[in-house]
Design an enzyme around this catalytic site. Structure first.
Site, PDB file in Angstrom:
ATOM      1  N   GLU A 133      34.139  25.304  52.946  1.00 12.77           N
ATOM      2  CA  GLU A 133      34.352  24.467  51.716  1.00 12.77           C
ATOM      3  C   GLU A 133      35.448  25.020  50.428  1.00 12.77           C
ATOM      4  OE1 GLU A 133      33.496  20.853  51.502  1.00 12.77           O
ATOM      5  OE2 GLU A 133      35.294  21.384  50.132  1.00 12.77           O
ATOM      6  N   GLY A 191      41.720  35.187  36.789  1.00 15.47           N
ATOM      7  CA  GLY A 191      41.044  35.269  38.046  1.00 15.47           C
ATOM      8  C   GLY A 191      41.624  33.982  39.080  1.00 15.47           C
ATOM      9  N   LYS A 209      46.276  26.020  52.833  1.00 13.08           N
ATOM     10  CA  LYS A 209      45.417  24.870  52.555  1.00 13.08           C
ATOM     11  C   LYS A 209      45.897  23.513  53.171  1.00 13.08           C
ATOM     12  CE  LYS A 209      43.902  27.107  48.200  1.00 13.08           C
ATOM     13  NZ  LYS A 209      44.265  27.452  46.869  1.00 13.08           N
TER      14      LYS A 209
HETATM   15  P1  NDP Z   1      38.896  39.779  44.370  1.00 13.22           P
HETATM   16  O1  NDP Z   1      40.150  40.578  44.749  1.00 13.22           O
HETATM   17  O2  NDP Z   1      38.387  39.510  43.076  1.00 13.22           O
HETATM   18  O3  NDP Z   1      37.828  40.628  45.012  1.00 13.22           O
HETATM   19  C1  NDP Z   1      38.107  40.959  46.477  1.00 13.22           C
HETATM   20  C2  NDP Z   1      36.644  41.821  46.688  1.00 13.22           C
HETATM   21  O4  NDP Z   1      36.697  42.307  48.123  1.00 13.22           O
HETATM   22  C3  NDP Z   1      36.332  43.077  45.927  1.00 13.22           C
HETATM   23  O5  NDP Z   1      35.151  43.146  45.551  1.00 13.22           O
HETATM   24  C4  NDP Z   1      36.624  44.238  46.907  1.00 13.22           C
HETATM   25  O6  NDP Z   1      36.238  45.495  46.508  1.00 13.22           O
HETATM   26  C5  NDP Z   1      36.392  43.655  48.090  1.00 13.22           C
HETATM   27  N1  NDP Z   1      37.211  44.334  49.104  1.00 13.22           N
HETATM   28  C6  NDP Z   1      38.542  44.295  49.206  1.00 13.22           C
HETATM   29  N2  NDP Z   1      39.196  44.726  50.448  1.00 13.22           N
HETATM   30  C7  NDP Z   1      37.740  45.383  51.104  1.00 13.22           C
HETATM   31  C8  NDP Z   1      37.640  46.211  52.037  1.00 13.22           C
HETATM   32  N3  NDP Z   1      38.564  46.451  52.860  1.00 13.22           N
HETATM   33  N4  NDP Z   1      36.392  46.504  52.733  1.00 13.22           N
HETATM   34  C9  NDP Z   1      35.354  46.034  51.490  1.00 13.22           C
HETATM   35  N5  NDP Z   1      35.493  45.044  50.511  1.00 13.22           N
HETATM   36  C10 NDP Z   1      36.662  44.862  50.297  1.00 13.22           C
HETATM   37  O7  NDP Z   1      39.201  38.416  45.265  1.00 13.22           O
HETATM   38  P2  NDP Z   1      38.645  36.702  44.867  1.00 13.22           P
HETATM   39  O8  NDP Z   1      37.314  36.938  44.640  1.00 13.22           O
HETATM   40  O9  NDP Z   1      39.556  36.232  43.796  1.00 13.22           O
HETATM   41  O10 NDP Z   1      38.954  35.998  46.227  1.00 13.22           O
HETATM   42  C11 NDP Z   1      38.065  36.289  47.355  1.00 13.22           C
HETATM   43  C12 NDP Z   1      38.228  35.422  48.403  1.00 13.22           C
HETATM   44  O11 NDP Z   1      38.182  33.927  47.726  1.00 13.22           O
HETATM   45  C13 NDP Z   1      39.703  35.259  48.758  1.00 13.22           C
HETATM   46  O12 NDP Z   1      39.824  34.890  50.196  1.00 13.22           O
HETATM   47  C14 NDP Z   1      40.425  34.142  48.030  1.00 13.22           C
HETATM   48  O13 NDP Z   1      41.536  33.663  48.553  1.00 13.22           O
HETATM   49  C15 NDP Z   1      39.207  33.373  47.990  1.00 13.22           C
HETATM   50  N6  NDP Z   1      39.329  32.292  46.941  1.00 13.22           N
HETATM   51  C16 NDP Z   1      39.587  32.703  45.722  1.00 13.22           C
HETATM   52  C17 NDP Z   1      39.506  32.098  44.446  1.00 13.22           C
HETATM   53  C18 NDP Z   1      39.688  32.342  43.098  1.00 13.22           C
HETATM   54  O14 NDP Z   1      39.668  31.469  42.345  1.00 13.22           O
HETATM   55  N7  NDP Z   1      39.798  33.669  42.861  1.00 13.22           N
HETATM   56  C19 NDP Z   1      39.271  30.226  44.753  1.00 13.22           C
HETATM   57  C20 NDP Z   1      39.078  30.120  46.309  1.00 13.22           C
HETATM   58  C21 NDP Z   1      39.187  30.928  47.081  1.00 13.22           C
HETATM   59  P3  NDP Z   1      36.385  46.244  45.257  1.00 13.22           P
HETATM   60  O15 NDP Z   1      35.659  45.304  44.294  1.00 13.22           O
HETATM   61  O16 NDP Z   1      35.695  47.392  45.580  1.00 13.22           O
HETATM   62  O17 NDP Z   1      37.793  46.220  44.886  1.00 13.22           O
HETATM   63  N1  HSE Z   2      44.847  31.555  44.191  1.00 20.57           N
HETATM   64  C1  HSE Z   2      44.269  30.259  44.400  1.00 20.57           C
HETATM   65  C2  HSE Z   2      44.673  29.226  43.598  1.00 20.57           C
HETATM   66  C3  HSE Z   2      42.778  30.320  44.419  1.00 20.57           C
HETATM   67  O1  HSE Z   2      45.355  29.754  42.755  1.00 20.57           O
HETATM   68  O2  HSE Z   2      44.694  28.052  43.786  1.00 20.57           O
HETATM   69  C4  HSE Z   2      42.204  29.306  44.824  1.00 20.57           C
HETATM   70  O3  HSE Z   2      42.277  28.870  46.089  1.00 20.57           O
END
Ligand code: NDP
Ligand code: HSE
Length: 437
Positions: A133, A191, A209
């Site tokens: 979702e 973020g 998307k």
């Molecule tokens: P972040 O970059 O904030 O966090 C990514 C996390 O993944 C970090 O904790 C990082 O570790 C970890 N990570 C990266 N590479 C590795 C690896 N090789 N092995 C283990 N852990 C790893 O990303 P977001 O939280 O923003 O996004 C996460 C997902 O959610 C993505 O698919 C994004 O598209 C999706 N998403 C994000 C939204 C948003 O508003 N941010 C909204 C909707 C979807 P470390 O902390 O050590 O660097």
């Molecule tokens: N980077 C994405 C956005 C996060 O700005 O909409 C949510 O999927």
């Protein structure tokens, strides 16, 4: 897979603990009692995989690991929640998890857009769930309505704003004339942006998307490569000013349509590009990182979904909703919806997709210019809906809005007009949505 006693615990492997994962971990802890009551089982974090465990002093150290493969296949893990992002190595981890009989919850639109078929196959083979979702439109419950609530209806169109970062940038440019780069930095700081923000700005995120939405809405496998994609990098202050002067604004829209040609043959057209929409249109009032999506269906008519499209806590809400659904299935037995791709409709190329254009030109202020421009439209079979001309010294500003025509016809019309001697400058060209055809 055996069902669990209601008193049992569902153990969760959390992959990624950044913007979204951090909020999921926080809410799992703070809301543990309520979530257990709703899920019918305690949701317990079995382990947290991050890239750099030493950078996370805030997390319980005994849960942290960088060994993702080891974690997702551990016997004591029931569900893998993936919040890392990107395609590889995540694809391999999730296939390993599904093959090992773990249900998966993910927010990873890039992965889902291109690899949902093999992920669904692996989930089916193991009889486990795949929920996603949060992959589209952040907190907004949109995929479950498409997969479940509207499963009895025939969806004809899904259109909306599905990228928070670009909407945040365009809203700021429109409202305050803020610069593009500083606004993007702010979106990253909050973020909203992807790890590589060009995924947002160049429309890749919205295209992923769109592929997911079209696949679910039209029961057809649509991948990101099937989506016509244009980002906002070429949207200028002049485009936004031109839109304002016409009572419009600029938005990056995702448009998924079921199109029936004159022979009754159905196809799907899926595109992401900037558009001008009237200020009277509801989407024009969707600002900042908010998203909004219209769904049109034969029996339901028009539905609108609106809410926060990006950010840690809003996205965590969607992730936790999926996690509770998976836990309920584990507790009570049964599975969530599977892939539905039975319609297998062809994808219509962008050139054959009907669109409307807005064209703003500086032309020579001499007799017959309008006739020359109008002739080019006529030569390409493109009908003009409105023309506005205003004069200044030695040159005139001409704005033309067309009726619907194929995108290819509109493109070649613009190319031909740009070559006319009387045309000094093509100031802005943009597609138009949300008005009478
Ligand atoms: P972040 O970059 O904030 O966090 C990514 C996390 O993944 C970090 O904790 C990082 O570790 C970890 N990570 C990266 N590479 C590795 C690896 N090789 N092995 C283990 N852990 C790893 O990303 P977001 O939280 O923003 O996004 C996460 C997902 O959610 C993505 O698919 C994004 O598209 C999706 N998403 C994000 C939204 C948003 O508003 N941010 C909204 C909707 C979807 P470390 O902390 O050590 O660097
Ligand atoms: N980077 C994405 C956005 C996060 O700005 O909409 C949510 O999927």
């Amino acid at each position: 897979m055996s069902t669990k006693d209601p008193k049992d615990t569902v153990r969760v492997a959390l992959l990624g603990c950044g913007t979204v994962g951090g909020e999921v971990a926080r809410l799992l802890t703070e809301q543990a009692g309520e979530l257990a009551a709703r899920a019918g089982a305690r949701l317990e974090i079995a382990g947290i995989a991050v890239r750099r465990p030493d950078k996370h002093p805030e997390l319980p150290q005994e849960l942290l690991t960088a060994d993702v493969t080891g974690l997702v296949t551990r016997d004591d893990v029931d569900v893998v929640v993936e919040l890392v992002g990107g395609i590889e190595p995540v694809r391999g981890w999730l296939l390993d998890a599904l093959k090992a009989g773990k249900s998966v919850v993910t927010a990873n639109k890039a992965l889902l857009a291109d690899h949902s078929a093999e992920l669904f196959e692996a989930a089916d083979a193991s009889g486990v769930d795949l929920y996603f979702e949060a992959a589209v439109a952040g907190a907004i419950p949109l995929l479950r309505p498409l997969r479940e609530s509207l499963a009895g209806d025939r969806i004809t169109r899904v259109m909306g704003i599905v990228n928070g970062t670009t909407n945040f940038i365009l809203s700021a440019m429109d409202a305050t004339g803020a610069g593009y780069a500083e606004t993007l930095d702010e979106a990253s700081r909050l973020g909203y942006a992807e790890a590589d923000p060009t995924a947002d700005v160049d429309g890749y995120d919205a295209a992923s998307k769109a592929a997911i939405l079209a696949s679910l809405a039209f029961h057809t496998r649509v991948t990101a490569a099937d989506v016509h994609r244009e980002g906002i990098a070429d949207v200028t202050a002049s485009d936004i000013a031109a839109a304002r002067s016409l009572g419009r604004t600029v938005k990056l829209l995702c448009i998924c349509e079921r199109v029936t040609d004159e022979d009754g043959v159905e196809s799907v057209a899926v595109r992401v590009h900037p558009v001008m929409i009237p200020l009277s249109h509801q989407l024009s009032g969707v600002n900042g990182a908010f998203n909004a999506v219209y769904v049109e269906a034969d029996a339901a008519g028009e539905l609108m979904f609106y809410g926060q499209g990006a950010g840690g806590a809003p996205t965590a809400s969607a992730v936790l909703g999926d996690l509770v659904a998976v836990a309920r299935n584990l507790v009570l037995g049964g599975r969530g919806p599977r892939e539905s791709a039975h319609a297998a409709l062809p994808v219509r190329p962008m050139g054959q997709t009907p669109t409307r254009y807005h064209l703003s030109l500086y032309v020579a202020d001499v007799a017959g210019v309008l006739a020359q421009v109008a002739q080019v439209f006529a030569d390409h079979g493109v009908s003009i809906a409105a023309v506005r001309q205003s004069d200044s010294k030695g040159s005139a500003s001409l704005v033309v809005i067309t009726h619907l025509a194929t995108d290819a016809a509109l493109k070649s019309t613009v190319d031909q007009i740009a070559k006319l001697d009387v045309v000094h400058e093509v100031v802005s060209v943009m597609r138009v949505e949300g008005e009478d055809q």
